[in-house]
Design a protein around this motif. Structure first.
Motif, PDB file in Angstrom:
ATOM      1  N   GLN A   1       0.462   3.991  -2.822  1.00  0.00           N
ATOM      2  CA  GLN A   1      -0.703   4.858  -2.657  1.00  0.00           C
ATOM      3  C   GLN A   1      -0.467   5.877  -1.550  1.00  0.00           C
ATOM      4  OE1 GLN A   1      -4.243   2.735  -1.566  1.00  0.00           O
ATOM      5  NE2 GLN A   1      -5.559   4.536  -1.648  1.00  0.00           N
ATOM      6  N   GLU A   2       0.104   5.417  -0.432  1.00  0.00           N
ATOM      7  CA  GLU A   2       0.300   6.307   0.705  1.00  0.00           C
ATOM      8  C   GLU A   2       1.368   7.365   0.432  1.00  0.00           C
ATOM      9  OE1 GLU A   2      -0.871   2.965   4.113  1.00  0.00           O
ATOM     10  OE2 GLU A   2       1.190   3.670   3.928  1.00  0.00           O
TER      11      GLU A   2
ATOM     12  N   HIS B   1       2.175   8.376  -2.571  1.00  0.00           N
ATOM     13  CA  HIS B   1       1.816   9.048  -3.823  1.00  0.00           C
ATOM     14  C   HIS B   1       2.893   8.867  -4.894  1.00  0.00           C
ATOM     15  CE1 HIS B   1      -1.564  10.809  -1.716  1.00  0.00           C
ATOM     16  NE2 HIS B   1      -0.737  11.307  -0.801  1.00  0.00           N
TER      17      HIS B   1
ATOM     18  N   ARG C   1       0.818  -1.224   0.000  1.00  0.00           N
ATOM     19  CA  ARG C   1       0.000   0.000   0.000  1.00  0.00           C
ATOM     20  C   ARG C   1       0.848   1.269   0.000  1.00  0.00           C
ATOM     21  NH1 ARG C   1      -3.132  -2.806   4.009  1.00  0.00           N
ATOM     22  NH2 ARG C   1      -2.558  -1.350   5.660  1.00  0.00           N
TER      23      ARG C   1
END
Length: 385
Positions: free
Chosen positions: A121-122, A124, A118
């Motif tokens: 996404q975190e 960016h 993840r």
């Protein structure tokens, strides 16, 4: 110190994610949270601080830092300058900031811990996932594939050692190879080492200690959350030897973290100041016995194979020969046992589940009994047809 790790502790009804947050009444063998009482020295430290009765600003963070420094010297024979140790609330927020510090895209090998997956996404950014090499259920980083996949936009190589979920404890030679790959492509190495004290065979090598390049081009992340089973008392640390990288990391964190939680810091300090050493040794011995029991049981169940675990209390189980398209759902519905779904760890997780064996042996035995019975029932139905 003698701890009864066979003790069954009723965790239901305690707002426990493992038992109360799993969406049903299953034996929970999933999230990396052990079903053991934490070490008495940690409980004593918490009780002592609670008895003070005042929880204003401040705390013993620098004392905890010195405990970490001394721990690394005694346990891994490596020197850590206290200046290198930076507070983080827990490992994954630290990993997020570390990836932002490195800049550019991420690259790592799969299967990989689901929260690391993840991070793009975190933080960016984008990611390149590279399958590990696997032969006879032994996993290694595939450096040829990494060379083929890395691009000019890649800025960070993410490692997990000991590896979650396949349980590898990387050798110094493998880590030297990782450092050489990262150095060739000017990558910052971000290494999640939260399971480093849960080594069941072999020896853990902190990445920053591999060589001078690794020391100056890495961020190592850890905490006592796994070894002491205190994930809900979040306080971790980043070891960042390079002052420029450390400065950038602190700039990324500016204003995001409040004063370290005073109780979490007390627990962290107790976990590393040497008072828990005997308890940790007893824990690792018990986990090693659980690992051995688990692997023997799995070897006797048709269609299942366990990846041999060198570290962590997590085992990667190959279910592909069962013919199950979705082993996670099958075991949850038919055996009433909840594992982690292998698909969450990357494409190479199809047909796999992850089991947490950090529990009393009776619980592990019951879960495997249910798994074996469910698969036997499936086979009976197929034979009947």
């Amino acid at each position: 110190m003698s701890t009864d790790f066979d003790q069954i502790i009723n965790r239901k009804g305690t707002s426990c994610a493992k038992w109360d947050g799993q969406g049903g009444d299953y034996i929970p063998m999933w999230v990396a949270d052990m079903d053991f009482l934490t070490a008495p020295p940690i409980l004593d430290a918490l009780e002592n601080r609670l008895s003070h009765g005042v929880f204003g600003y401040g705390g013993r963070w620098q004392d905890a830092v010195l405990s970490v420094v001394n721990h690394y010297k005694k346990t891994y024979q490596v020197e850590v300058d206290p200046e290198w140790v930076v507070y983080i609330p827990s490992v994954m927020p630290g990993a997020n900031l570390a990836c932002r510090t490195g800049g550019g895209g991420l690259i790592y090998c799969t299967p990989m811990y689901s929260h690391i997956r993840r991070l793009p996404q975190e933080a960016h950014t984008h990611v390149t996932e590279v399958p590990m090499k696997e032969k006879n259920l032994f996993y290694e980083m595939d450096f040829d594939a990494l060379e083929n996949k890395v691009t000019e936009d890649t800025g960070v190589f993410v490692l997990c050692n000991p590896h979650n979920p396949v349980g590898r404890v990387y050798t110094r030679e493998e880590l030297e190879q990782a450092a050489a790959f990262a150095g060739k492509h000017d990558l910052l190495v971000v290494c999640d080492e939260i399971h480093c004290e849960l080594v069941l065979e072999g020896k853990h090598t902190p990445f920053f200690s591999v060589n001078e390049w690794a020391q100056q081009n890495s961020i190592t992340l850890s905490s006592a959350g796994k070894i002491a089973n205190i994930p809900s008392l979040p306080a971790g640390f980043a070891i960042i030897p390079n002052p420029e990288i450390r400065k950038k990391f602190k700039e990324q964190a500016l204003g995001l973290f409040s004063t370290p939680n005073v109780l979490a810091v007390e627990a962290l300090d107790a976990a590393y100041n040497g008072s828990c050493r005997e308890w940790k040794e007893e824990l690792v011995s018990y986990l090693r016995e659980n690992r051995d029991y688990l692997e023997k049981r799995i070897s006797r169940i048709d269609g299942l194979a366990a990846v041999h675990n060198q570290g962590t209390y997590l085992t990667w189980i190959d279910c592909r020969k069962t013919g199950l398209k979705d082993p996670f759902t099958f075991f949850k519905e038919k055996a009433k046992v909840r594992f982690n779904d292998g698909k969450d760890y990357g494409a190479v997780g199809e047909g796999f589940v992850r089991i947490n064996f950090g529990c009393p042996r009776a619980q592990l035995c019951e879960a495997l009994d249910r798994v074996e019975k469910a698969l036997a029932g499936k086979k009976e139905k197929e034979d009947f047809r």
